[in-house]
Design an enzyme around this catalytic site. Structure first.
Site, PDB file in Angstrom:
ATOM      1  N   GLU A  44     -11.003  -2.250   4.980  1.00 53.74           N
ATOM      2  CA  GLU A  44     -11.894  -3.239   5.604  1.00 53.74           C
ATOM      3  C   GLU A  44     -13.159  -2.579   6.148  1.00 53.74           C
ATOM      4  O   GLU A  44     -13.916  -3.178   6.896  1.00 53.74           O
ATOM      5  CB  GLU A  44     -11.157  -3.972   6.730  1.00 53.74           C
ATOM      6  CG  GLU A  44     -10.291  -5.133   6.255  1.00 53.74           C
ATOM      7  CD  GLU A  44      -9.131  -4.701   5.363  1.00 53.74           C
ATOM      8  OE1 GLU A  44      -8.400  -3.785   5.754  1.00 53.74           O
ATOM      9  OE2 GLU A  44      -8.989  -5.269   4.264  1.00 53.74           O
ATOM     10  N   TRP A  61      -2.104   2.854   1.410  1.00 52.11           N
ATOM     11  CA  TRP A  61      -1.537   2.998   2.753  1.00 52.11           C
ATOM     12  C   TRP A  61      -0.035   2.740   2.754  1.00 52.11           C
ATOM     13  O   TRP A  61       0.530   2.160   3.650  1.00 52.11           O
ATOM     14  CB  TRP A  61      -2.298   2.168   3.768  1.00 52.11           C
ATOM     15  CG  TRP A  61      -2.621   0.752   3.438  1.00 52.11           C
ATOM     16  CD1 TRP A  61      -3.503   0.301   2.506  1.00 52.11           C
ATOM     17  CD2 TRP A  61      -2.087  -0.413   4.077  1.00 52.11           C
ATOM     18  NE1 TRP A  61      -3.537  -1.065   2.523  1.00 52.11           N
ATOM     19  CE2 TRP A  61      -2.700  -1.526   3.475  1.00 52.11           C
ATOM     20  CE3 TRP A  61      -1.158  -0.614   5.109  1.00 52.11           C
ATOM     21  CZ2 TRP A  61      -2.401  -2.835   3.858  1.00 52.11           C
ATOM     22  CZ3 TRP A  61      -0.880  -1.908   5.492  1.00 52.11           C
ATOM     23  CH2 TRP A  61      -1.498  -3.000   4.866  1.00 52.11           C
ATOM     24  N   ASP A  65      -8.072 -10.493  -0.629  1.00 54.12           N
ATOM     25  CA  ASP A  65      -7.354  -9.468   0.136  1.00 54.12           C
ATOM     26  C   ASP A  65      -5.891  -9.388  -0.317  1.00 54.12           C
ATOM     27  O   ASP A  65      -4.992  -9.183   0.483  1.00 54.12           O
ATOM     28  CB  ASP A  65      -7.440  -9.769   1.649  1.00 54.12           C
ATOM     29  CG  ASP A  65      -6.944  -8.633   2.523  1.00 54.12           C
ATOM     30  OD1 ASP A  65      -6.987  -7.473   2.078  1.00 54.12           O
ATOM     31  OD2 ASP A  65      -6.494  -8.915   3.648  1.00 54.12           O
TER      32      ASP A  65
END
Ligand SMILES: [Cu+2]
Length: 688
Positions: free
Chosen positions: A203, A253, A314
């Site tokens: 982001e 991640w 997203d």
């Protein structure tokens, strides 16, 4: 004689050269490597249990016949580490030879006696408390171990190695600078002398990558960028002559998996950036939202599979990839699976990245201004969450999974905050099922133009849940041979960004709930067999281990920002000999959308469009004394306002950039408000 010797020397040199080629160098830590390659037994030495990320324990002492007797063996508080509204506790503890290692959301590491919970040593990270580039809660998903060291990434983008005996720092390698938008939240993977780490910051306009470090020295051996540079493979999926791919996100991640036979490293890369604005990045945008295989030793590209082309929702591939072997249509296959925010499980052949069960490209809605992809991949089988949104008052349009939007908000489901988020998906070779946590939540999507500034949020829009929208979850067993639902539970709360689970040969799935309950479920039938109130948000994935012949189940209970669950610093261990009973339930998480996050005090200004997020009130929640005045200032590019929602009758009116309006709150109460032109923008004032 002389000629003989002349012949002999090159021959010997050739033999020596061949030996170098065929005899592998001795492993740096043969014991850990063997455990990493084996089914999980008494120790739990890496985040996903072993190199497969299956989170499947072969221990059977606790099983479907006796799990009702399970009680707390010990509960340890980690001295206030990670306590506070900004933190989440998402780590899987590691256990080796009766010692447990656990890391908190503040990157502090504790070694505990795994039988008693006694703290043996502590590492306090001392990370800068002003790090401003943490996306979604201060969090650390765990550790790796090997060669007598513990490895982990910090929010300040350093990879750190600690001595397992003392907790002293052995080396520390910066991967990037947090000031540039980079943080590390995932647990690394150790194998055969290398430490593999991803990076977060999707982001913040970053360039995603996986980095391999020398486990002994911390030296960077290779890095593989998830976003191609000019002329590199995949660059044809970005607009030519632009540098949008250099800040296109695709962060990693989650913990990679590794197949030592194939010599491949696997991981999933996250959403494209800016998240909700595809207007300037025409093309499929590799390797956003993709599963990727690299050669583990060199980082050389082998294959990829993109789950969502030209992502504008997203639809971050955040859950760790899982390796599994199964007989499908009579053929033994080497599989890899990943649970997406789309609500689907993507099941591929891990030798080549081709679908194992079938994935079909289908035409999808189009929005030329967003440069949407013509088709999207639809896996055969069942989604684990609903993929269409219900209409809501105040919104013109509600749509399904790939519904398009521009500047007028459109409600879409599952949305980038639905389906499966960072939570792992365990796999049991006994049942052949994947266990998939899911979140049900609509998002109001709207695009706006965002200006890239290094180290600032760069999302280009919003997907906030409309205030008052219902939120819940599912927990689903998906048959790995068919990608269809074997059984499914509706859960009262969102669990896709928490509610971690682990499965055992004792026929049990252990999983937490954000309301503090810790559950044991029959892995085959889905029947709930046991439930225990831990007193804190139980959102981390549990871990199974054995000490002195006694099997334990451990879970870090410290809540989660994404889930809205109660924060804390507790580690709970359970065993059949346990004596500890449950605690009082913590406040339950919300089941209806509204402002979340820490409640600020001592604040007199609310910034509309603050933190480079156009549709935001910063801080979103404040506590003030009756009679105080709040100054609503528009620092965004668009006109915004604050208007009372339900309680009270106050309104700043719509203010252009740079203008402010003060509101005095004279009566105690709980005041929600929205921005009338942008109703997915909301805040809360608690007046005492
Ligand atoms: Cu607004």
């Amino acid at each position: 004689m002389r000629s003989d010797r002349q012949r002999w020397i090159p021959a010997a040199a050739t033999v020596g050269f061949l030996l170098l080629l065929v005899v592998p160098a001795p492993a740096a830590d043969p014991e850990i490597d063997r455990l990493l390659r084996s089914p999980v037994g008494k120790d739990w030495v890496t985040n996903g249990g072993n190199l497969t990320n299956q989170r499947y324990s072969t221990l059977t002492q606790i099983n479907t016949t006796n799990v009702k007797q399970l009680k707390g063996a010990w509960m340890t508080r980690l001295k206030g580490s990670g306590v506070g509204g900004k933190y989440s506790f998402e780590a899987s503890p590691l256990v080796k030879n009766g010692i447990m290692y656990v890391v908190t959301g503040n990157d502090d590491v504790f070694a505990l006696n795994a039988k008693t919970g006694e703290i043996l040593w502590e590492y306090w990270s001392g990370i800068d408390q002003k790090i401003s580039t943490v996306c979604c809660g201060w969090v650390n998903r765990g550790l790796a171990m090997g060669e007598g060291l513990l490895y982990f990434g910090q929010l300040d983008a350093n990879v750190v190695a600690l001595d397992m005996k003392t907790g002293k720092v052995k080396w520390k390698t910066p991967i990037e600078k947090w000031e540039n938008g980079y943080t590390i939240t995932s647990a690394p993977l150790y194998y055969d002398g290398l430490v593999y780490s991803g990076i977060s910051g999707g982001e913040f306009g970053v360039r995603g990558r996986v980095t391999a470090l020398d486990a002994k020295t911390g030296e960077i051996k290779w890095r593989w960028y998830t976003l191609p540079g000019p002329g590199e493979r995949g660059s044809e999926t970005w607009p030519p002559g632009t540098d949008h791919s250099m800040r296109g996100g695709a962060t990693v991640w989650n913990t990679p998996a590794l197949d030592p036979q194939l010599g491949l490293l696997y991981f999933a890369a996250g959403n494209c950036g800016p998240d909700y604005d595809g207007s300037m990045r025409e093309g499929d945008n590799l390797y956003c939202t993709s599963m990727v295989a690299l050669k583990a030793k060199t980082g050389e590209y082998v294959w990829h599979f993109q789950q969502v082309h030209h992502d504008i929702w997203d639809y971050d591939a955040a859950s760790p990839v899982v390796l599994f072997d199964a007989v499908i249509d009579g053929q033994p296959r080497k599989g890899i699976a990943e649970a997406g925010r789309t609500g689907w499980v993507y099941i591929l052949d891990r030798t080549n990245g081709k679908p194992l069960i079938g994935i079909e490209e289908r035409p999808v809605p189009q929005e030329p201004r967003q440069k949407t992809a013509k088709t999207q991949p639809y896996p055969k089988g069942d989604p684990t969450v609903p993929q269409c949104a219900e209409p809501m008052p105040g919104y013109e349009k509600a749509g399904c999974i790939f519904e398009v939007f521009w500047e007028t908000p459109v409600i879409v489901q599952p949305s980038g905050l639905g389906g499966t988020n960072w939570s792992p998906m365990p796999y049991s070779p006994d049942t052949g099922y994947f266990y998939v946590p899911g979140t049900i939540r609509p998002g109001a999507f709207a695009r706006y133009g965002d200006t890239f500034r290094v180290g600032q949020r760069y999302v280009g829009g919003t997907q906030a849940a409309p205030i008052g929208a219902p939120m819940s979850g599912t927990f689903t067993a998906i048959d790995g041979k068919t990608n269809t639902i074997a059984w499914q539970h509706k859960t009262p709360y969102r669990i896709g960004g928490g509610g971690g689970s682990t499965v055992t040969a004792g026929g049990l799935v252990f999983r937490g709930e954000p309301d503090g309950n810790f559950l044991a479920i029959d892995a085959k039938t889905g029947q709930e067999l046991w439930r225990f109130q831990t007193g804190f948000g139980a959102d981390a994935p549990p871990v199974i281990y054995e000490v002195d012949g006694e099997q334990f189940v451990v879970i870090a209970t410290g809540g989660n920002q994404l889930q809205g669950s109660a924060n804390g610093d507790a580690v709970w261990a359970f065993s059949l000999k346990g004596q500890l009973g449950p605690l009082w339930p913590p406040p339950p998480p919300p089941t209806v959308a509204g402002p979340v996050g820490p409640i600020a005090t001592g604040v007199d200004t609310i910034k509309m469009g603050g933190n480079n997020v156009e549709y935001s009130f910063v801080p979103a929640r404040v506590r003030i004394k009756a009679g105080s005045t709040l100054n609503f200032t528009n620092v965004g590019d668009l006109p915004h306002g604050a208007t009372a929602w339900q309680e009270g009758n106050w309104d700043t009116g719509v203010l252009p950039n740079g203008q402010a309006k003060s509101i005095t709150f004279s009566k105690p109460g709980n005041y929600y408000y929205i921005c009338t032109p942008h109703p997915w923008m909301y805040g809360q004032v608690i007046v005492e």
